[in-house]
Design a protein around this motif. Structure first.
Motif, PDB file in Angstrom:
ATOM      1  N   PHE A   1       0.837  -1.198   0.000  1.00 46.09           N
ATOM      2  CA  PHE A   1       0.000   0.000   0.000  1.00 46.09           C
ATOM      3  C   PHE A   1       0.875   1.253   0.000  1.00 46.09           C
ATOM      4  O   PHE A   1       2.046   1.213   0.384  1.00 46.09           O
ATOM      5  N   ILE A   2       0.287   2.359  -0.404  1.00 48.20           N
ATOM      6  CA  ILE A   2       1.036   3.601  -0.593  1.00 48.20           C
ATOM      7  C   ILE A   2       1.529   4.194   0.722  1.00 48.20           C
ATOM      8  O   ILE A   2       1.002   3.909   1.793  1.00 48.20           O
ATOM      9  N   ASP A   3       2.544   5.022   0.595  1.00 52.10           N
ATOM     10  CA  ASP A   3       3.057   5.869   1.669  1.00 52.10           C
ATOM     11  C   ASP A   3       3.361   5.034   2.922  1.00 52.10           C
ATOM     12  O   ASP A   3       3.975   3.976   2.824  1.00 52.10           O
ATOM     13  N   THR A   4       2.943   5.508   4.088  1.00 52.16           N
ATOM     14  CA  THR A   4       3.253   4.828   5.355  1.00 52.16           C
ATOM     15  C   THR A   4       2.029   4.075   5.885  1.00 52.16           C
ATOM     16  O   THR A   4       1.882   3.893   7.105  1.00 52.16           O
ATOM     17  N   PHE A   5       1.162   3.654   4.990  1.00 50.81           N
ATOM     18  CA  PHE A   5      -0.064   2.957   5.386  1.00 50.81           C
ATOM     19  C   PHE A   5       0.242   1.791   6.321  1.00 50.81           C
ATOM     20  O   PHE A   5      -0.344   1.661   7.401  1.00 50.81           O
ATOM     21  N   GLU A   6       1.172   0.920   5.934  1.00 52.86           N
ATOM     22  CA  GLU A   6       1.461  -0.281   6.707  1.00 52.86           C
ATOM     23  C   GLU A   6       2.127   0.039   8.035  1.00 52.86           C
ATOM     24  O   GLU A   6       1.811  -0.564   9.070  1.00 52.86           O
ATOM     25  N   GLU A   7       3.043   1.008   8.026  1.00 53.84           N
ATOM     26  CA  GLU A   7       3.745   1.375   9.260  1.00 53.84           C
ATOM     27  C   GLU A   7       2.762   1.875  10.322  1.00 53.84           C
ATOM     28  O   GLU A   7       2.948   1.629  11.523  1.00 53.84           O
TER      29      GLU A   7
ATOM     30  N   GLU B   1     -10.354  -0.385  15.755  1.00 51.34           N
ATOM     31  CA  GLU B   1     -10.661   0.487  14.630  1.00 51.34           C
ATOM     32  C   GLU B   1      -9.853   1.764  14.766  1.00 51.34           C
ATOM     33  O   GLU B   1      -9.462   2.166  15.859  1.00 51.34           O
ATOM     34  N   GLY B   2      -9.595   2.408  13.633  1.00 52.03           N
ATOM     35  CA  GLY B   2      -8.830   3.641  13.662  1.00 52.03           C
ATOM     36  C   GLY B   2      -8.765   4.297  12.301  1.00 52.03           C
ATOM     37  O   GLY B   2      -9.515   3.930  11.396  1.00 52.03           O
ATOM     38  N   GLU B   3      -7.881   5.259  12.180  1.00 49.60           N
ATOM     39  CA  GLU B   3      -7.714   5.974  10.913  1.00 49.60           C
ATOM     40  C   GLU B   3      -6.242   6.028  10.532  1.00 49.60           C
ATOM     41  O   GLU B   3      -5.371   6.192  11.394  1.00 49.60           O
ATOM     42  N   VAL B   4      -6.002   5.861   9.256  1.00 51.10           N
ATOM     43  CA  VAL B   4      -4.658   5.952   8.700  1.00 51.10           C
ATOM     44  C   VAL B   4      -4.662   7.097   7.692  1.00 51.10           C
ATOM     45  O   VAL B   4      -5.522   7.141   6.804  1.00 51.10           O
ATOM     46  N   VAL B   5      -3.725   8.008   7.832  1.00 55.21           N
ATOM     47  CA  VAL B   5      -3.652   9.160   6.930  1.00 55.21           C
ATOM     48  C   VAL B   5      -2.404   9.028   6.056  1.00 55.21           C
ATOM     49  O   VAL B   5      -1.287   8.897   6.569  1.00 55.21           O
ATOM     50  N   VAL B   6      -2.606   9.041   4.748  1.00 56.26           N
ATOM     51  CA  VAL B   6      -1.497   8.911   3.803  1.00 56.26           C
ATOM     52  C   VAL B   6      -1.670   9.943   2.689  1.00 56.26           C
ATOM     53  O   VAL B   6      -2.715  10.577   2.562  1.00 56.26           O
ATOM     54  N   THR B   7      -0.634  10.080   1.880  1.00 62.46           N
ATOM     55  CA  THR B   7      -0.689  10.995   0.739  1.00 62.46           C
ATOM     56  C   THR B   7      -0.410  10.230  -0.537  1.00 62.46           C
ATOM     57  O   THR B   7       0.590   9.504  -0.624  1.00 62.46           O
ATOM     58  N   PHE B   8      -1.305  10.383  -1.520  1.00 62.49           N
ATOM     59  CA  PHE B   8      -1.102   9.726  -2.802  1.00 62.49           C
ATOM     60  C   PHE B   8       0.089  10.352  -3.524  1.00 62.49           C
ATOM     61  O   PHE B   8       0.338  11.559  -3.385  1.00 62.49           O
ATOM     62  N   PRO B   9       0.826   9.563  -4.296  1.00 56.80           N
ATOM     63  CA  PRO B   9       1.961  10.115  -5.058  1.00 56.80           C
ATOM     64  C   PRO B   9       1.488  11.205  -6.020  1.00 56.80           C
ATOM     65  O   PRO B   9       0.359  11.170  -6.507  1.00 56.80           O
TER      66      PRO B   9
END
Length: 321
Positions: free
Chosen positions: A172-178, A188-196
């Motif tokens: 998955f993109i960015d730091t999604f997995e980390e 449950e929670g939220e993951v914030v990432v930025t598309f390339p």
């Protein structure tokens, strides 16, 4: 040929609707004029089906793809069709005599045997549910539900009720997995990432996205212990027998590899001076086959190709390339 044309006209005439004539009562001349394209297709199809193999044999044509009709001429009872087809490439062989190449000398060592056995043990590893309270770590596999939003609006292809994701694979993109490290089962929670910025979907490129996530389950890798019991289950008498047999197997394999690479080095010299034009249809067919295999694999993981492209930040053009 004339009879074939008349047969086609008769077949069309039964249901033909031509302005100025009752259905099924138009004269042959009117039908020929009105359905000229259909008649050409019918005759072309019949001729090629009946004579295709003979045409290839007489012309010594070795096709690698389907034929493409480029021109059809039908004048009275005279018929002519022109078609194109990709053929296996002609090869102008390069020089193959007097070639020289260095040959590797293979030396067996204990490290190679241990590494081979480690891979063998790892292959017998299994995924098992993590203990209650286990916090996700890199290397764990999560059964993950997620839905992505940009500016508060859900976007297409960004949702799954159950997707198996191994942390650390950078699927998955960015730091999604980390950001999923530390989550527990059911959390449950939220993951914030930025598309390339160079993303295949322009409306998402460079945008910040919020993914609502839920951990359905956490799986950990359990690796068996290397002992005599393991060796016997694998078909060996003991660990010592396993090591001895693997040493022999590796030696034969590596010696064959050395010989193969030596031969390939010589062949590469021949290839460097060999002239050949490869039809694009052969390449396209191979690409379609690879992508089809990939789609089937993604389906087994609860995803599709569109979702994969979005989550990996790649385009169909890049995948094809």
């Amino acid at each position: 040929m004339g009879r074939k044309k008349k047969d086609d006209v008769k077949k069309i005439a039964k249901d033909a609707e031509i302005p100025g004539f009752r259905k099924g009562h138009a004269p042959a001349s009117a039908i020929e004029s009105h359905y000229e394209g259909v008649i050409k297709e019918e005759i072309t199809d019949a001729i090629l089906k009946g004579h295709y193999e003979a045409i290839l044999k007489d012309g010594q044509i070795n096709p690698v793809d389907y034929i493409k009709t480029t021109k059809v001429e039908l004048d009275g009872d005279k018929f002519a069709v022109t078609f194109m087809v990709d053929v296996f490439p002609e090869i102008k062989l390069g020089e193959y005599k007097g070639l020289e190449a260095e040959k590797e000398t293979f030396e067996m060592n204990e490290e190679m045997v241990n590494k081979e056995i480690e891979m063998m043990v790892s292959a017998k590893s299994s995924l098992e549910d993590a203990a209650e309270g286990h916090k996700a770590e890199m290397g764990d596999t999560l059964d993950l539900a997620f839905e992505g939003f940009v500016d508060g609006v859900a976007f297409e292809g960004g949702k799954s009720e159950s997707h198996m994701l191994k942390l650390g694979t950078k699927s998955f993109i960015d730091t999604f997995e980390e950001q999923l490290v530390g989550y527990e089962k059911g959390q449950e929670g939220e993951v914030v990432v930025t598309f390339p910025t160079e993303y295949n979907a322009e409306h998402l490129a460079g945008k910040e996205a919020t993914f609502k996530v839920k951990i359905n389950a956490i799986k950990v890798t359990v690796t068996p212990e290397l002992n005599d019991e393991f060796a016997k289950e694998a078909g060996f008498e003991s660990v010592e027998d396993l090591k001895a047999k693997k040493t022999e197997e590796i030696t034969k394999r590596e010696e064959a590899r050395v010989e193969g690479e030596y031969r390939q080095t010589l062949l590469n010299q021949v290839l460097a001076n060999t002239e050949m034009t490869l039809p694009l249809s052969m390449v396209d067919r191979e690409i379609k086959g690879r992508i089809s295999e990939m789609e089937n694999q993604l389906k087994s993981q609860g995803m599709n190709l569109e979702m994969y492209l979005q989550m990996s930040g790649s385009t169909m053009e890049q995948l094809t390339e």
